[in-house]
Design a protein around this motif. Structure first.
Motif, mmCIF file in Angstrom:
data_model
loop_
_atom_site.group_PDB
_atom_site.id
_atom_site.type_symbol
_atom_site.label_atom_id
_atom_site.label_comp_id
_atom_site.label_asym_id
_atom_site.label_seq_id
_atom_site.Cartn_x
_atom_site.Cartn_y
_atom_site.Cartn_z
ATOM 1 N N PRO A 41 0.829 -1.208 0.000
ATOM 2 C CA PRO A 41 0.000 0.000 0.000
ATOM 3 C C PRO A 41 0.864 1.258 0.000
ATOM 4 O O PRO A 41 2.061 1.207 0.293
ATOM 5 C CB PRO A 41 -0.784 -0.117 1.303
ATOM 6 N N VAL A 43 2.385 4.846 1.325
ATOM 7 C CA VAL A 43 2.836 5.268 2.646
ATOM 8 C C VAL A 43 2.829 6.787 2.709
ATOM 9 O O VAL A 43 3.423 7.451 1.862
ATOM 10 C CB VAL A 43 4.261 4.749 2.944
ATOM 11 N N SER A 86 -8.516 3.933 2.761
ATOM 12 C CA SER A 86 -8.224 4.005 4.183
ATOM 13 C C SER A 86 -9.142 5.027 4.839
ATOM 14 O O SER A 86 -9.452 6.054 4.239
ATOM 15 C CB SER A 86 -6.769 4.418 4.415
ATOM 16 N N GLY A 91 -3.443 5.143 7.565
ATOM 17 C CA GLY A 91 -3.856 3.763 7.353
ATOM 18 C C GLY A 91 -4.742 3.280 8.483
ATOM 19 O O GLY A 91 -5.178 4.079 9.305
ATOM 20 N N PRO A 92 -5.065 2.053 8.489
ATOM 21 C CA PRO A 92 -4.527 1.008 7.645
ATOM 22 C C PRO A 92 -5.112 1.068 6.235
ATOM 23 O O PRO A 92 -6.285 1.350 6.054
ATOM 24 C CB PRO A 92 -4.965 -0.281 8.342
ATOM 25 N N TRP A 93 -4.258 0.827 5.253
ATOM 26 C CA TRP A 93 -4.679 0.782 3.863
ATOM 27 C C TRP A 93 -5.130 -0.632 3.544
ATOM 28 O O TRP A 93 -4.548 -1.597 4.015
ATOM 29 C CB TRP A 93 -3.526 1.155 2.930
ATOM 30 N N ALA A 94 -6.172 -0.747 2.740
ATOM 31 C CA ALA A 94 -6.672 -2.053 2.316
ATOM 32 C C ALA A 94 -6.994 -1.996 0.829
ATOM 33 O O ALA A 94 -7.409 -0.966 0.315
ATOM 34 C CB ALA A 94 -7.924 -2.429 3.107
#
Length: 138
Positions: A41, A43, A86, A91-94
């Motif tokens: 993902p 940042v 997100s 994040g958290p990124w998904a």
């Protein structure tokens, strides 16, 4: 009758000579193909400045090195050929399926992307969807 008894005796004797071994397969291969791992993902180290895309409820971050958008308080990124989302900057990124990305985000003109579709490093999985096209802003 003696002959029948002799045949039975020979059969029993031959069965006792042949060792009983369990059936075994010596060349059995079981494979599970999962596919390549998903791309990492995006940042974000610091909160970027967001700018409203004219005629759209979506904002983009011109100061970051990857595609980053915000809509209705959620972050979206088309990163390495995959859509991510997100609820927060950090994040958290998904990974999110293209169909679940809001239409207004997918319809962002391609010129608002830092890395235009087709120029990003491709992952080996199925395509997750490309962003929309629109007028150039630069």
């Amino acid at each position: 009758m003696k002959r029948a008894g002799l045949v039975v005796l020979v059969l029993v004797a031959s069965w006792s000579v042949i060792p009983a071994t369990p059936a075994s397969a010596t060349n059995v291969n079981v494979g599970v193909t999962i596919g390549p791992p998903p791309p990492p993902p995006p940042v974000l180290v610091a909160t970027p400045r967001f700018v409203v895309i004219p005629g759209s409820p979506v904002q983009y971050a011109p100061g970051v090195s990857f595609n980053l958008f915000i809509h209705s308080g959620r972050y979206y990124s088309f990163h390495n050929g995959v859509w991510f989302h997100s609820p927060r900057r950090g994040g958290p990124w998904a990974i999110i399926a293209m169909e679940r990305v809001p239409h207004v985000v997918r319809a962002v003109p391609v010129t608002y992307f830092k890395v235009p579709p087709g120029h990003a490093r491709k992952h080996d999985g199925p395509p997750m969807g490309y962003p929309g096209k629109g007028p150039k802003h630069r």
